[in-house]
Design a protein around this motif. Structure first.
Motif, mmCIF file in Angstrom:
data_model
loop_
_atom_site.group_PDB
_atom_site.id
_atom_site.type_symbol
_atom_site.label_atom_id
_atom_site.label_comp_id
_atom_site.label_asym_id
_atom_site.label_seq_id
_atom_site.Cartn_x
_atom_site.Cartn_y
_atom_site.Cartn_z
ATOM 1 N N LEU A 97 80.186 34.667 84.845
ATOM 2 C CA LEU A 97 79.096 34.359 83.925
ATOM 3 C C LEU A 97 78.348 33.093 84.340
ATOM 4 O O LEU A 97 77.136 32.989 84.130
ATOM 5 C CB LEU A 97 79.645 34.223 82.498
ATOM 6 N N ASP A 98 79.058 32.139 84.925
ATOM 7 C CA ASP A 98 78.394 30.931 85.439
ATOM 8 C C ASP A 98 77.389 31.298 86.523
ATOM 9 O O ASP A 98 76.291 30.744 86.595
ATOM 10 C CB ASP A 98 79.426 29.955 86.012
ATOM 11 N N GLN B 268 75.954 34.225 86.798
ATOM 12 C CA GLN B 268 74.899 35.032 86.188
ATOM 13 C C GLN B 268 73.895 34.175 85.417
ATOM 14 O O GLN B 268 72.699 34.483 85.381
ATOM 15 C CB GLN B 268 75.536 36.061 85.251
ATOM 16 N N PHE B 269 74.404 33.078 84.808
ATOM 17 C CA PHE B 269 73.531 32.211 83.992
ATOM 18 C C PHE B 269 73.702 30.757 84.436
ATOM 19 O O PHE B 269 74.324 29.945 83.734
ATOM 20 C CB PHE B 269 73.882 32.353 82.511
ATOM 21 N N LYS C 133 71.635 28.243 84.609
ATOM 22 C CA LYS C 133 70.779 27.209 84.031
ATOM 23 C C LYS C 133 71.241 26.705 82.662
ATOM 24 O O LYS C 133 70.569 25.877 82.048
ATOM 25 C CB LYS C 133 69.342 27.717 83.929
ATOM 26 N N LEU C 134 72.360 27.195 82.169
ATOM 27 C CA LEU C 134 72.877 26.704 80.890
ATOM 28 C C LEU C 134 73.305 25.250 81.035
ATOM 29 O O LEU C 134 73.915 24.876 82.033
ATOM 30 C CB LEU C 134 74.076 27.533 80.431
ATOM 31 N N GLN D 33 75.541 24.245 75.898
ATOM 32 C CA GLN D 33 75.268 25.676 75.775
ATOM 33 C C GLN D 33 76.398 26.499 76.383
ATOM 34 O O GLN D 33 76.868 27.462 75.785
ATOM 35 C CB GLN D 33 73.944 26.017 76.462
ATOM 36 N N ARG D 34 76.844 26.090 77.570
ATOM 37 C CA ARG D 34 77.909 26.837 78.236
ATOM 38 C C ARG D 34 79.231 26.715 77.474
ATOM 39 O O ARG D 34 79.990 27.682 77.359
ATOM 40 C CB ARG D 34 78.092 26.353 79.674
ATOM 41 N N CYS E 267 79.005 29.081 74.550
ATOM 42 C CA CYS E 267 79.087 30.477 74.979
ATOM 43 C C CYS E 267 80.513 30.847 75.398
ATOM 44 O O CYS E 267 80.985 31.949 75.109
ATOM 45 C CB CYS E 267 78.116 30.724 76.126
ATOM 46 N N LEU F 263 68.453 32.514 73.771
ATOM 47 C CA LEU F 263 69.663 32.801 74.555
ATOM 48 C C LEU F 263 70.439 34.021 74.069
ATOM 49 O O LEU F 263 71.619 34.178 74.399
ATOM 50 C CB LEU F 263 70.597 31.591 74.589
ATOM 51 N N VAL G 140 72.085 36.007 76.798
ATOM 52 C CA VAL G 140 73.217 35.274 77.357
ATOM 53 C C VAL G 140 74.447 35.460 76.472
ATOM 54 O O VAL G 140 75.542 35.794 76.944
ATOM 55 C CB VAL G 140 72.888 33.778 77.512
ATOM 56 N N TYR H 121 78.349 37.207 77.028
ATOM 57 C CA TYR H 121 79.631 36.556 76.731
ATOM 58 C C TYR H 121 80.413 37.356 75.692
ATOM 59 O O TYR H 121 81.642 37.492 75.798
ATOM 60 C CB TYR H 121 79.389 35.122 76.257
#
Length: 213
Positions: free
Chosen positions: A60-61, A63-64, A66-67, A71-72, A75, A97, A100, A104
């Motif tokens: 997931l890191d 895939q996304f 820019k979090l 935010q991360r 999620c 989001l 996103v 998750y």
């Protein structure tokens, strides 16, 4: 282009600094310290503050990317919450989001039906769905978020969990959080600062916990 990159880096540093300061103000509430209830302690220790490096995080890191830090972190908590609850229905009424969070949620529970609520109350529908054996809700202090929360309180059941985002954003949000946490329908609640978690299992003794998340 270079200036935009510098601005993005500065924002990430400031977000991380703010998160660190919040963590320090709550250092007395780390990892279930002082919680006597076995079920509440287990939830804090192994869901809210679980540090196990799930392999899904790396996917997931990527895939996304820019979090930001907060935010991360939120999620990843939603992933662990979905993994723990295994909801048949997820209703997300928080702006921004949403795709996103959907990723998750599905990483934590692939069987979950994830429904994103629009900006109108009529989009909420009925939470008393007999097919939803367990339900996870995401709300924020908006018109539609409050409407979904009201609907949740009307149809609360022991396998329903609600996450309220931004509960310390301002005085109005804090007041709303305390109203919901103190309502007769709410059971055990957890104040994580960035969000609040409301359980509706009234077989558990009603308590309100502050957690260093």
């Amino acid at each position: 282009m270079e200036r935009a990159g510098e601005s993005s880096l500065l924002r990430r540093v400031l977000v991380r600094l703010q998160a660190t300061l919040i963590w320090l103000t709550r250092i007395a509430y780390c990892r279930g310290f002082g919680i006597q209830s076995p079920s509440a302690y287990a939830f804090v220790r192994y869901v809210i503050n679980e540090h196990y490096p799930y392999y899904t995080y790396r996917e997931l890191d990527t895939q996304f990317p820019k979090l930001d830090f907060r935010q991360r972190k939120l999620c990843r908590f939603l992933f662990r919450l979905a993994n723990w609850l295994q909801p048949s229905l997820v209703v997300d009424a928080v702006d921004g989001l949403a795709p996103v969070r959907r990723a998750y949620f599905h990483a934590g529970c692939r069987k979950a039906c994830v429904r994103e609520v629009g900006s109108h109350e009529e989009d909420i529908g009925h939470l008393g769905d007999a097919n939803a054996t367990s339900t996870l809700l995401m709300v924020a202090d908006t018109e539609v978020g409050r409407a979904l929360c009201t609907e949740a309180l009307l149809h609360a059941h022991p396998r329903m969990v609600m996450v309220m985002v931004g509960i310390h954003r301002n005085r109005r949000a804090r007041r709303w959080w305390h109203e919901v946490a103190s309502s007769p329908q709410a059971g055990v609640t957890y104040d994580l600062y960035d969000c609040g978690v409301v359980m509706f299992d009234l077989t558990k003794y009603k308590q309100q916990f502050k957690v260093n998340f």
